[in-house]
Design a protein around this motif. Sequence first.
Motif, PDB file in Angstrom:
ATOM      1  N   LEU A 291       0.366   4.670   9.920  1.00 43.66           N
ATOM      2  CA  LEU A 291       0.070   3.464  10.689  1.00 43.66           C
ATOM      3  C   LEU A 291      -1.390   3.439  11.152  1.00 43.66           C
ATOM      4  O   LEU A 291      -2.054   2.394  11.087  1.00 43.66           O
ATOM      5  N   LYS A 292      -1.892   4.577  11.612  1.00 39.17           N
ATOM      6  CA  LYS A 292      -3.291   4.623  12.053  1.00 39.17           C
ATOM      7  C   LYS A 292      -4.241   4.379  10.885  1.00 39.17           C
ATOM      8  O   LYS A 292      -5.220   3.644  11.008  1.00 39.17           O
ATOM      9  N   ARG A 293      -3.934   4.988   9.727  1.00 33.45           N
ATOM     10  CA  ARG A 293      -4.799   4.790   8.560  1.00 33.45           C
ATOM     11  C   ARG A 293      -4.776   3.334   8.093  1.00 33.45           C
ATOM     12  O   ARG A 293      -5.803   2.764   7.722  1.00 33.45           O
TER      13      ARG A 293
ATOM     14  N   VAL B 264      -7.137  -5.734   5.823  1.00 38.28           N
ATOM     15  CA  VAL B 264      -5.746  -5.740   6.273  1.00 38.28           C
ATOM     16  C   VAL B 264      -5.550  -6.925   7.208  1.00 38.28           C
ATOM     17  O   VAL B 264      -6.350  -7.143   8.125  1.00 38.28           O
ATOM     18  N   ILE B 265      -4.518  -7.692   6.980  1.00 34.07           N
ATOM     19  CA  ILE B 265      -4.194  -8.843   7.824  1.00 34.07           C
ATOM     20  C   ILE B 265      -3.141  -8.421   8.844  1.00 34.07           C
ATOM     21  O   ILE B 265      -2.156  -7.765   8.499  1.00 34.07           O
TER      22      ILE B 265
ATOM     23  N   SER C 155      -6.259   0.833  11.031  1.00 32.42           N
ATOM     24  CA  SER C 155      -7.662   1.042  11.393  1.00 32.42           C
ATOM     25  C   SER C 155      -8.564   0.132  10.569  1.00 32.42           C
ATOM     26  O   SER C 155      -9.683  -0.199  10.980  1.00 32.42           O
ATOM     27  N   LYS C 156      -8.069  -0.305   9.397  1.00 31.82           N
ATOM     28  CA  LYS C 156      -8.841  -1.208   8.545  1.00 31.82           C
ATOM     29  C   LYS C 156      -8.988  -2.598   9.166  1.00 31.82           C
ATOM     30  O   LYS C 156      -9.869  -3.368   8.778  1.00 31.82           O
ATOM     31  N   LEU C 157      -8.131  -2.922  10.126  1.00 34.74           N
ATOM     32  CA  LEU C 157      -8.271  -4.205  10.807  1.00 34.74           C
ATOM     33  C   LEU C 157      -9.607  -4.279  11.536  1.00 34.74           C
ATOM     34  O   LEU C 157     -10.256  -5.322  11.588  1.00 34.74           O
ATOM     35  N   GLN C 158     -10.024  -3.140  12.095  1.00 29.46           N
ATOM     36  CA  GLN C 158     -11.261  -3.123  12.882  1.00 29.46           C
ATOM     37  C   GLN C 158     -12.509  -3.241  12.008  1.00 29.46           C
ATOM     38  O   GLN C 158     -13.581  -3.592  12.479  1.00 29.46           O
ATOM     39  N   ASP C 159     -12.350  -2.925  10.720  1.00 28.79           N
ATOM     40  CA  ASP C 159     -13.479  -3.009   9.790  1.00 28.79           C
ATOM     41  C   ASP C 159     -13.288  -4.136   8.783  1.00 28.79           C
ATOM     42  O   ASP C 159     -13.827  -4.093   7.683  1.00 28.79           O
ATOM     43  N   ALA C 160     -12.532  -5.139   9.161  1.00 24.66           N
ATOM     44  CA  ALA C 160     -12.127  -6.179   8.205  1.00 24.66           C
ATOM     45  C   ALA C 160     -13.313  -6.894   7.573  1.00 24.66           C
ATOM     46  O   ALA C 160     -13.270  -7.248   6.398  1.00 24.66           O
ATOM     47  N   GLN C 161     -14.372  -7.083   8.312  1.00 21.45           N
ATOM     48  CA  GLN C 161     -15.510  -7.840   7.777  1.00 21.45           C
ATOM     49  C   GLN C 161     -16.286  -7.025   6.737  1.00 21.45           C
ATOM     50  O   GLN C 161     -16.966  -7.588   5.884  1.00 21.45           O
ATOM     51  N   LEU C 162     -16.197  -5.707   6.818  1.00 19.90           N
ATOM     52  CA  LEU C 162     -16.945  -4.848   5.903  1.00 19.90           C
ATOM     53  C   LEU C 162     -16.087  -4.323   4.767  1.00 19.90           C
ATOM     54  O   LEU C 162     -16.596  -3.988   3.699  1.00 19.90           O
ATOM     55  N   ASP C 163     -14.773  -4.256   5.006  1.00 20.11           N
ATOM     56  CA  ASP C 163     -13.872  -3.608   4.046  1.00 20.11           C
ATOM     57  C   ASP C 163     -13.258  -4.645   3.120  1.00 20.11           C
ATOM     58  O   ASP C 163     -12.597  -5.575   3.558  1.00 20.11           O
ATOM     59  N   LYS C 164     -13.437  -4.464   1.824  1.00 20.92           N
ATOM     60  CA  LYS C 164     -12.869  -5.399   0.852  1.00 20.92           C
ATOM     61  C   LYS C 164     -11.351  -5.281   0.771  1.00 20.92           C
ATOM     62  O   LYS C 164     -10.679  -6.193   0.300  1.00 20.92           O
TER      63      LYS C 164
ATOM     64  N   ARG D 285       0.837  -1.191   0.000  1.00 23.58           N
ATOM     65  CA  ARG D 285       0.000   0.000   0.000  1.00 23.58           C
ATOM     66  C   ARG D 285       0.883   1.256   0.000  1.00 23.58           C
ATOM     67  O   ARG D 285       1.984   1.254   0.533  1.00 23.58           O
ATOM     68  N   ARG D 286       0.334   2.335  -0.617  1.00 23.37           N
ATOM     69  CA  ARG D 286       0.953   3.658  -0.544  1.00 23.37           C
ATOM     70  C   ARG D 286      -0.060   4.632   0.050  1.00 23.37           C
ATOM     71  O   ARG D 286      -1.248   4.532  -0.228  1.00 23.37           O
ATOM     72  N   TYR D 287       0.437   5.584   0.831  1.00 25.13           N
ATOM     73  CA  TYR D 287      -0.436   6.579   1.441  1.00 25.13           C
ATOM     74  C   TYR D 287       0.144   7.976   1.231  1.00 25.13           C
ATOM     75  O   TYR D 287       1.300   8.235   1.590  1.00 25.13           O
TER      76      TYR D 287
END
Length: 244
Positions: free
Chosen positions: A148-150, A165-166, A153-162, A128-130
């Motif tokens: 790092l926060k951006r 992040v592992i 934070s996708k870990l917390q929405d893993a079920q909804l976010d395609k 990924r690039r940010y």
Amino acid sequence: MHHYLDMPEDAQLPHTLVIPKLIPDHASIAMVLSEHAGHKIRIVSMGSSSLKQSWMAIAEKNAIEALQQQINKRHSLYQRFEALTHLLKSEIFIERIDCFDISHFQGDSTIGSCVVCGIDGPIKSDYRRYGIKGITPSDDYAAMLQVLKRHYSKLQDAQLDKTKVIQPQVLLIDGGKGQLQQAEKAVDALGLQDIIVMSISKGSARKPGLELIHISGYAQPLQLTADSDALHLMQFVRDEAHRF
């Protein structure tokens, strides 16, 4: 099909493909490749032709050598992950590292990169690039914290976010103690568990093999020997983050 159909339109495709034995769909494959090439392509077996057999022997030798290189590479990476697991006294085998790097052009256009490495090599689909905004120019610490926060934070929405992040076993930062502290802040703020946070800095001499390894919870950095498999792994991942 992958080899020839992925070639650019101006590539010169052959008129004859020689394979060890004819496969059931060779006629259909030849037709598709012919349409792609703009001329007829035949798929034939080597048969009893001494010339085709000699070509096939060379191709087979090259294939075996390429396979052996892949096996050796995988074994080498496994040894390096094993060495890192031992170095960190981890109760679980480390098999995934996320590495972050911050770069900019004369203080502007700050970009954060994340690369991922597993026991089979780089996992480029997870790179990924940010783009970094809203910070003081050249403030690498603030940039690292934002990235790092951006990212995690996708870990917390893993079920909804395609773009799921592992979570890695090791979070590696390119930098010294200051960058390590920003990583620790991000991990704490997001409530992440079971991640070993580390950073790798070039040391006073700034030469490969003399890097300092900062590990969260350790009072002093480690300096590993130049032939350390664990160090080689961290150098490889760090260099890949620079390249990306």
